[in-house]
Scaffold this active site. Structure first.
Site, PDB file in Angstrom:
ATOM      1  N   GLY A 122       0.768  -1.229   0.094  1.00  0.00           N
ATOM      2  CA  GLY A 122      -0.082   0.009   0.169  1.00  0.00           C
ATOM      3  C   GLY A 122       0.883   1.190   0.133  1.00  0.00           C
ATOM      4  O   GLY A 122       1.927   1.193   0.578  1.00  0.00           O
ATOM      5  N   GLY A 190      25.613  -5.612  19.571  1.00  0.00           N
ATOM      6  CA  GLY A 190      24.486  -4.907  20.067  1.00  0.00           C
ATOM      7  C   GLY A 190      23.901  -5.578  21.348  1.00  0.00           C
ATOM      8  O   GLY A 190      23.261  -6.827  21.281  1.00  0.00           O
ATOM      9  N   ALA A 191      24.184  -5.084  22.379  1.00  0.00           N
ATOM     10  CA  ALA A 191      23.642  -5.522  23.776  1.00  0.00           C
ATOM     11  C   ALA A 191      22.470  -5.036  24.002  1.00  0.00           C
ATOM     12  O   ALA A 191      22.073  -4.501  25.170  1.00  0.00           O
ATOM     13  CB  ALA A 191      24.603  -5.396  24.927  1.00  0.00           C
ATOM     14  N   ILE A 194      16.928  -7.009  21.753  1.00  0.00           N
ATOM     15  CA  ILE A 194      16.710  -8.319  20.820  1.00  0.00           C
ATOM     16  C   ILE A 194      18.209  -9.026  20.881  1.00  0.00           C
ATOM     17  O   ILE A 194      18.106 -10.440  20.935  1.00  0.00           O
ATOM     18  CB  ILE A 194      16.423  -7.753  19.498  1.00  0.00           C
ATOM     19  CG1 ILE A 194      15.054  -7.205  19.321  1.00  0.00           C
ATOM     20  CG2 ILE A 194      16.701  -9.047  18.540  1.00  0.00           C
ATOM     21  CD1 ILE A 194      14.701  -6.468  17.998  1.00  0.00           C
ATOM     22  N   GLU A 213      29.259  -4.722  22.274  1.00  0.00           N
ATOM     23  CA  GLU A 213      28.469  -3.408  22.567  1.00  0.00           C
ATOM     24  C   GLU A 213      29.322  -2.139  22.448  1.00  0.00           C
ATOM     25  O   GLU A 213      30.203  -2.114  23.186  1.00  0.00           O
ATOM     26  CB  GLU A 213      27.679  -3.551  23.722  1.00  0.00           C
ATOM     27  CG  GLU A 213      27.133  -2.319  24.197  1.00  0.00           C
ATOM     28  CD  GLU A 213      25.936  -1.658  23.152  1.00  0.00           C
ATOM     29  OE1 GLU A 213      25.044  -2.224  22.506  1.00  0.00           O
ATOM     30  OE2 GLU A 213      26.232  -0.642  22.829  1.00  0.00           O
ATOM     31  N   VAL A 247      32.152  -2.556  16.581  1.00  0.00           N
ATOM     32  CA  VAL A 247      32.633  -3.440  15.426  1.00  0.00           C
ATOM     33  C   VAL A 247      32.980  -2.790  14.436  1.00  0.00           C
ATOM     34  O   VAL A 247      32.252  -1.819  13.970  1.00  0.00           O
ATOM     35  CB  VAL A 247      31.416  -4.504  15.238  1.00  0.00           C
ATOM     36  CG1 VAL A 247      31.907  -5.398  13.997  1.00  0.00           C
ATOM     37  CG2 VAL A 247      31.154  -5.478  16.576  1.00  0.00           C
ATOM     38  N   VAL A 279      21.493  -4.249  15.998  1.00  0.00           N
ATOM     39  CA  VAL A 279      21.993  -2.646  16.594  1.00  0.00           C
ATOM     40  C   VAL A 279      20.675  -1.794  16.407  1.00  0.00           C
ATOM     41  O   VAL A 279      21.004  -0.654  16.225  1.00  0.00           O
ATOM     42  CB  VAL A 279      23.102  -2.254  15.275  1.00  0.00           C
ATOM     43  CG1 VAL A 279      24.298  -3.256  15.626  1.00  0.00           C
ATOM     44  CG2 VAL A 279      22.583  -2.520  14.139  1.00  0.00           C
ATOM     45  N   ARG A 281      16.571  -0.906  15.079  1.00  0.00           N
ATOM     46  CA  ARG A 281      15.417  -0.952  13.963  1.00  0.00           C
ATOM     47  C   ARG A 281      15.048   0.224  13.433  1.00  0.00           C
ATOM     48  O   ARG A 281      15.345   1.299  14.196  1.00  0.00           O
ATOM     49  CB  ARG A 281      14.162  -1.805  14.219  1.00  0.00           C
ATOM     50  CG  ARG A 281      14.552  -3.257  14.941  1.00  0.00           C
ATOM     51  CD  ARG A 281      13.096  -4.035  15.390  1.00  0.00           C
ATOM     52  NE  ARG A 281      12.221  -4.271  14.392  1.00  0.00           N
ATOM     53  CZ  ARG A 281      12.105  -5.179  13.645  1.00  0.00           C
ATOM     54  NH1 ARG A 281      13.066  -6.247  13.530  1.00  0.00           N
ATOM     55  NH2 ARG A 281      11.367  -4.914  12.633  1.00  0.00           N
ATOM     56  N   HIS A 453      -0.276 -15.410  49.804  1.00  0.00           N
ATOM     57  CA  HIS A 453       1.127 -15.948  50.273  1.00  0.00           C
ATOM     58  C   HIS A 453       1.147 -17.423  49.927  1.00  0.00           C
ATOM     59  O   HIS A 453      -0.093 -17.881  50.566  1.00  0.00           O
ATOM     60  CB  HIS A 453       0.996 -15.842  51.909  1.00  0.00           C
ATOM     61  CG  HIS A 453       2.037 -16.249  52.488  1.00  0.00           C
ATOM     62  ND1 HIS A 453       3.712 -16.137  52.068  1.00  0.00           N
ATOM     63  CD2 HIS A 453       2.234 -17.461  53.024  1.00  0.00           C
ATOM     64  CE1 HIS A 453       4.244 -16.968  52.834  1.00  0.00           C
ATOM     65  NE2 HIS A 453       3.609 -17.974  53.395  1.00  0.00           N
TER      66      HIS A 453
END
Ligand code: FAD
Ligand code: AMP
Length: 477
Positions: A122, A190-191, A194, A213, A247, A279, A281, A453
């Site tokens: 679309g 990337g930490a 995800i 990271e 990196v 890394v 989105r 409890h």
């Protein structure tokens, strides 16, 4: 003459499909344009979340957690299991089956509510016309009184590590949800949420996971006391997490991927069998609107919207990952409901201050509201109440007694400002704080609420009591 609808939704992920269902419930003639083709080659609804996001990742997190627990955790209960064997094909088949059940479920909900699914790509044209290019290339144009854009997001690429999911050496989250063998070593760039979740899946199934990271602060969005505990626990579990490691290049070889990174000590090189690039989105807005539509974009390709998700064009809204705010399925869905209700003439509203966040690692991390570092930066006076799961009977019985609940309340009014949890079922527990904050509750309100409890929720209760130094099952300091 182009067919006219009350509402056309572009995108059928959790933001778009929920918006479409709510519009139909409110009596609006609604169509949803969706172009996804699933792993079987069939058109599918549900977007990233159901097809390659929340659902398959949580399915594999659950399966890998069970495997890990039976293999290494259950002996502590006095149960000895021999011959535990991983059947990865069956684990993946189960994941695919769950994805199909849920995505087919959305299509059944569309039918039941009378939402028309227009299959294809679309694109918003001028005057709320929408062009649809079908999977067969046939182009159609429909007209709408209102358009809701919900085209979602996709992984960010970095030049240093080009992703090729089909080849399967350097992959994004979609590729890492579909490995057909457990890699001996998995590099993760990337930490973030995800990277940590998918790193956990493969670590539990037997991979040596190395996380690189770029920034120094681990999980900078998370309350830093909780983040420090998380980093300690993940490292103890065997995840090799390098902070401040950027990196800069990769090279594919016969044995896997050579990863070059820089940190404060200089240049380094590691070899991994597979590499996950996680890394962040970015919004899917490259081909969502023709220039003549006049749609306004903001920074980094997000569609510009106000607090009610209205764009600069009358009758055109945008919701979900394609607009500002956290990239979370429930945030997009609630925006979808808000916009549907506004279109139907109701006072749509969304409280952005009470969106829960969850990281489904083990232990889970979940929070809502302000972190301690944010309160300090904003100069808001606060009190802290906390309670460790090590003093909670249910957590002990479950053998999941790591972590804590931390509550932040305004120092003068006692209003709850934040809740931060690391520990068992944090994803579920946080919802009590979300509800409390939605009702503007004080820590005193939680402290005076009866909690069963023995339950994990008693840790929430004790943390609330501890805001005023009255915890009953720990020494108040
Ligand atoms: P999407 O789900 O991305 O859906 C957008 C849809 O629009 C897609 O189906 C796409 O095909 C379609 N589309 C795009 N452009 C067009 C077009 N021009 N025409 C027609 N159709 C189009 N969030 C959570 O809250 N909890 C989690 O546990 C969680 N886990 C995640 C795990 C992973 C591995 C990933 C990748 C994400 C995860 N997320 C999670 C994030 C969550 O998936 C997203 O926030 C959510 O899917 C956003 O919903 P959306 O509807 O805005 O977009
Ligand atoms: P998130 O946006 O939560 O998914 O997190 C993505 C993480 O990837 C961020 O913390 C970034 O700092 C990190 N990152 C981005 N580029 C690189 C890189 N080249 N090397 C290592 N980490 C990176």
């Amino acid at each position: 003459m182009a067919k006219t609808y009350d509402v056309v939704v572009i995108g059928g992920g959790p933001a778009g499909y929920v918006a479409a269902i709510r519009c139909a419930q409110l009596g609006l003639e609604t169509a949803c344009v969706e172009k996804w083709i699933n792993f079987k080659g069939d058109p599918a609804l549900g977007g990233t979340c159901l097809n390659v996001g929340c659902i398959p990742s949580k399915t594999l997190l659950e399966s890998s957690e069970q495997y890990h627990h039976i293999k290494d955790g259950i002996a502590n209960h006095g149960i000895h299991v021999e011959g535990v064997r991983l059947d990865l094909d069956q684990m993946m088949a189960r994941k695919e089956d769950i994805v199909l059940q849920l995505t087919n479920g959305i299509s059944a909900l569309f039918k039941a509510n009378g939402v028309e699914w227009l299959q294809g790509h679309g694109k918003l044209l001028a005057n709320r016309q929408v062009e649809i290019t079908g999977h067969d290339g046939v182009v159609d144009v429909v007209s709408a009184d209102n358009v809701i854009i919900a085209t979602g997001s996709r992984p960010i690429d970095i030049g240093a590590a080009p992703v090729d999911n089909a080849e399967g050496l350097i992959v994004d989250s979609t590729g890492a949800l579909d490995f057909r063998q457990v890699p001996a070593t998995l590099g993760v760039i990337g930490a973030g949420v995800i990277g940590l979740e998918l790193g956990s899946v493969w670590s539990r199934l037997g991979s040596k996971v190395i996380v690189l990271e770029a920034v120094e602060d681990f999980l900078s969005l998370v309350d830093q006391q909780i983040a420090r505990d998380a980093l300690r626990q993940f490292r103890k579990q065997g995840m090799d997490i390098h902070m401040g490691a950027r990196v800069i290049a990769t090279r594919k070889t016969a044995n896997g991927v050579e990863v070059h990174f820089k940190d404060k000590d200089g240049d380094h090189e590691i070899m991994v069998e597979k590499l996950l690039v996680s890394v962040g989105r970015r919004p899917n807005t490259d081909d969502v609107a023709a220039p003549e539509s006049g749609l306004l974009f903001g920074e980094r390709g997000y569609i510009h919207v106000d607090e009610h998700c209205a764009t600069n064009l009358p009758g055109v809204y945008a919701v979900g990952d394609v607009v500002r705010g956290p990239m979370l399925a429930h945030k997009g869905s609630e925006e979808g409901v808000m916009v549907a209700e506004i279109i139907a003439g109701q006072p749509g509203h969304l409280n952005y201050d009470t969106i829960p966040w969850v990281i489904y690692t083990s232990p889970e991390i979940a929070w809502v509201g302000k972190t301690e570092q944010a309160l300090k930066a904003e100069g808001i006076p606060y009190k802290i109440g906390s309670f460790p799961f090590s003093a909670n009977g249910r957590a002990k019985a479950m053998d999941h007694a790591n972590g804590m609940v931390k509550l932040l309340a305004h120092a003068e009014t006692d209003t709850l400002l934040g809740c931060h949890i690391i520990g068992p079922f944090a994803s579920e527990l946080v919802q009590e704080a979300v509800l409390a904050m939605e009702f503007n509750a004080s820590s005193e309100d939680l402290a005076r609420t009866i909690h069963g409890h023995p339950t994990l929720y008693e840790a929430m209760h004790e943390a609330a009591l501890s805001v005023h130094g009255r915890a009953l099952h720990k020494i108040n300091t």
